[in-house]
Write a protein that holds these residues in place. Structure first.
Motif, PDB file in Angstrom:
ATOM      1  N   ASP A  39       0.922  -1.218  -0.130  1.00 42.12           N
ATOM      2  CA  ASP A  39      -0.008  -0.116   0.058  1.00 42.12           C
ATOM      3  C   ASP A  39       0.940   1.195   0.010  1.00 42.12           C
ATOM      4  O   ASP A  39       0.413   2.362  -0.378  1.00 42.12           O
ATOM      5  N   SER A  40       2.191   0.978   0.415  1.00 42.18           N
ATOM      6  CA  SER A  40       2.970   2.237   0.582  1.00 42.18           C
ATOM      7  C   SER A  40       3.468   2.454  -0.762  1.00 42.18           C
ATOM      8  O   SER A  40       4.237   3.763  -1.147  1.00 42.18           O
ATOM      9  N   LEU A  41       3.517   1.631  -2.116  1.00 39.13           N
ATOM     10  CA  LEU A  41       4.319   1.789  -3.197  1.00 39.13           C
ATOM     11  C   LEU A  41       3.311   1.779  -4.220  1.00 39.13           C
ATOM     12  O   LEU A  41       2.479   0.989  -4.347  1.00 39.13           O
ATOM     13  N   GLY A  42       3.507   2.517  -5.271  1.00 34.84           N
ATOM     14  CA  GLY A  42       2.714   2.412  -6.655  1.00 34.84           C
ATOM     15  C   GLY A  42       3.702   1.459  -7.594  1.00 34.84           C
ATOM     16  O   GLY A  42       4.537   0.774  -7.125  1.00 34.84           O
ATOM     17  N   HIS A  53       7.978  -0.420 -19.211  1.00 31.14           N
ATOM     18  CA  HIS A  53       7.025  -1.291 -18.574  1.00 31.14           C
ATOM     19  C   HIS A  53       6.422  -0.895 -16.965  1.00 31.14           C
ATOM     20  O   HIS A  53       7.537  -0.299 -16.531  1.00 31.14           O
ATOM     21  N   SER A  54       5.597  -1.507 -16.575  1.00 35.43           N
ATOM     22  CA  SER A  54       5.194  -1.072 -15.278  1.00 35.43           C
ATOM     23  C   SER A  54       4.703  -2.337 -14.553  1.00 35.43           C
ATOM     24  O   SER A  54       4.211  -3.427 -15.168  1.00 35.43           O
ATOM     25  N   TYR A  55       5.178  -2.510 -13.248  1.00 38.75           N
ATOM     26  CA  TYR A  55       5.119  -3.758 -12.485  1.00 38.75           C
ATOM     27  C   TYR A  55       4.734  -3.385 -11.234  1.00 38.75           C
ATOM     28  O   TYR A  55       5.026  -2.782 -10.325  1.00 38.75           O
ATOM     29  N   LYS A  56       3.649  -4.255 -10.688  1.00 41.79           N
ATOM     30  CA  LYS A  56       3.067  -4.319  -9.449  1.00 41.79           C
ATOM     31  C   LYS A  56       4.073  -4.823  -8.586  1.00 41.79           C
ATOM     32  O   LYS A  56       4.427  -5.975  -8.782  1.00 41.79           O
ATOM     33  N   VAL A  57       4.219  -4.239  -7.372  1.00 44.95           N
ATOM     34  CA  VAL A  57       5.217  -4.941  -6.473  1.00 44.95           C
ATOM     35  C   VAL A  57       4.714  -6.217  -6.036  1.00 44.95           C
ATOM     36  O   VAL A  57       5.712  -7.203  -6.060  1.00 44.95           O
ATOM     37  N   VAL A  89      10.502   4.377  -8.513  1.00 53.11           N
ATOM     38  CA  VAL A  89       9.677   3.663  -7.553  1.00 53.11           C
ATOM     39  C   VAL A  89       9.099   4.843  -6.764  1.00 53.11           C
ATOM     40  O   VAL A  89       9.548   5.547  -6.350  1.00 53.11           O
ATOM     41  N   PRO A  90       7.676   4.927  -7.059  1.00 53.81           N
ATOM     42  CA  PRO A  90       6.723   5.706  -6.462  1.00 53.81           C
ATOM     43  C   PRO A  90       6.389   5.489  -5.066  1.00 53.81           C
ATOM     44  O   PRO A  90       5.952   4.193  -4.829  1.00 53.81           O
ATOM     45  N   PHE A  91       6.180   6.575  -4.308  1.00 48.07           N
ATOM     46  CA  PHE A  91       5.936   6.308  -2.857  1.00 48.07           C
ATOM     47  C   PHE A  91       4.545   6.926  -2.725  1.00 48.07           C
ATOM     48  O   PHE A  91       4.145   8.110  -3.056  1.00 48.07           O
ATOM     49  N   LYS A  92       3.536   6.225  -1.829  1.00 50.43           N
ATOM     50  CA  LYS A  92       2.110   6.686  -1.546  1.00 50.43           C
ATOM     51  C   LYS A  92       2.233   7.191  -0.024  1.00 50.43           C
ATOM     52  O   LYS A  92       1.147   8.015   0.210  1.00 50.43           O
ATOM     53  N   LYS A  93       3.253   7.043   0.753  1.00 49.10           N
ATOM     54  CA  LYS A  93       3.145   7.356   2.156  1.00 49.10           C
ATOM     55  C   LYS A  93       4.613   7.975   2.365  1.00 49.10           C
ATOM     56  O   LYS A  93       5.546   7.820   1.728  1.00 49.10           O
ATOM     57  N   ALA A  94       4.738   8.764   3.676  1.00 51.55           N
ATOM     58  CA  ALA A  94       5.914   9.207   4.332  1.00 51.55           C
ATOM     59  C   ALA A  94       6.702   8.046   4.915  1.00 51.55           C
ATOM     60  O   ALA A  94       6.151   7.140   5.492  1.00 51.55           O
ATOM     61  N   HIS A 195      14.284   9.646   3.009  1.00 49.47           N
ATOM     62  CA  HIS A 195      12.935  10.109   3.679  1.00 49.47           C
ATOM     63  C   HIS A 195      12.011  10.630   2.560  1.00 49.47           C
ATOM     64  O   HIS A 195      12.276  11.342   1.607  1.00 49.47           O
ATOM     65  N   THR A 196      10.856   9.641   2.369  1.00 47.58           N
ATOM     66  CA  THR A 196      10.102   9.958   1.259  1.00 47.58           C
ATOM     67  C   THR A 196       8.629  10.663   1.726  1.00 47.58           C
ATOM     68  O   THR A 196       8.486  10.668   3.042  1.00 47.58           O
ATOM     69  N   GLY A 197       8.008  11.314   0.759  1.00 49.64           N
ATOM     70  CA  GLY A 197       6.588  11.910   0.866  1.00 49.64           C
ATOM     71  C   GLY A 197       5.660  11.450   0.250  1.00 49.64           C
ATOM     72  O   GLY A 197       6.091  10.585  -0.988  1.00 49.64           O
ATOM     73  N   GLN A 198       4.568  11.443   0.361  1.00 48.66           N
ATOM     74  CA  GLN A 198       3.360  11.183  -0.400  1.00 48.66           C
ATOM     75  C   GLN A 198       3.729  11.774  -1.650  1.00 48.66           C
ATOM     76  O   GLN A 198       4.037  12.841  -1.902  1.00 48.66           O
TER      77      GLN A 198
END
Length: 232
Positions: A39-42, A53-57, A89-94, A195-198
């Motif tokens: 849920d934290s990664l796109g 190409h796109s891949y679901k973790v 790697v996209p982040f959905k959360k901090a 340190h990541t953010g949404q």
């Protein structure tokens, strides 16, 4: 100041061949079957010269099959072998990330250079990327449409000096190489963590496949598996 480093071995991979429960992913070690991680990664995107190409973790990059068998449950989940320039790697959360693990495989022995960049959102990420086939210059035309010269093309790939981590490593032919990355040098932080953010994005650049290095490095085709993120 955090030292930039690329670790070839780390506790992330200490028991990778045994079971996923033996992998310590820090705050993601919950009784939810790593749902919090998912849920934290796109979807992870791989950009290469001519496509992406796109891949679901949860399907392609981290689950019981990838960990225990180093393979994919279904053929449609397989990470295709390409000359990837960027893995995004996209982040959905901090998150506060201590280390990141990833396995690479190449059809031939390869020496690769990698660099990491973090962007706060899609708008801050590069838009005009220099691939291996990208030209260095473009024609200049007069008002009648005649070519009167050439001018450099301005690409916006970040320079390697702006990376938060960089290093070199090698891959044996047709064998999985397990690598862990830590000691991030992120502006505004001195703890070696990422340190990541949404909506933040981590770009892993394989320098061999960049148009900036086509006269210096040999292109490298890779596939990848087991994205391990240790959050603290």
């Amino acid at each position: 100041m955090a030292k930039r480093r690329l670790w070839k071995t780390l506790s992330l991979f200490a028991a990778l061949a045994l079971s996923s429960c033996a992998i310590d992913l820090g705050n993601f070690e919950k009784s939810d079957g790593y749902q919090d991680l998912y849920d934290s990664l796109g979807e992870v995107r791989g950009l290469f010269d001519g496509g992406n190409h796109s891949y679901k973790v949860e399907n392609s990059l981290f689950n019981a099959d990838t960990v225990q068998k180093m393979s994919w449950k279904k053929s449609e989940y397989e990470v295709k072998e390409e000359q990837y320039l960027y893995l995004i790697v996209p982040f959905k959360k901090a998150l506060k990330i201590e280390s990141i693990g990833l396995c690479f495989r190449s059809p031939v022995y390869s020496e690769i250079e990698v660099s990491f960049f973090y962007f706060i959102n899609e708008d801050a990420a590069p838009k005009k990327i220099k691939y291996l086939s990208s030209p260095d210059t473009q024609p200049i035309y007069d008002d009648d449409g005649n070519v009167i010269g050439e001018e450099p093309i301005e690409y916006d790939d970040p320079p390697v000096e702006n990376s938060i981590l960089r290093g070199k490593t090698s891959l044996a032919s047709k064998e999985w190489g397990k690598f862990a990355f830590g000691g991030f040098k992120q502006e505004g932080y001195d703890d070696g963590c990422l340190h990541t953010g949404q909506d933040g994005l981590l770009y892993l650049r394989i320098e061999n496949n960049s148009g900036w290095n086509k006269d210096r490095l040999l292109p490298s085709s890779v596939t990848f598996i087991n994205l391990l993120i240790r959050a603290i």
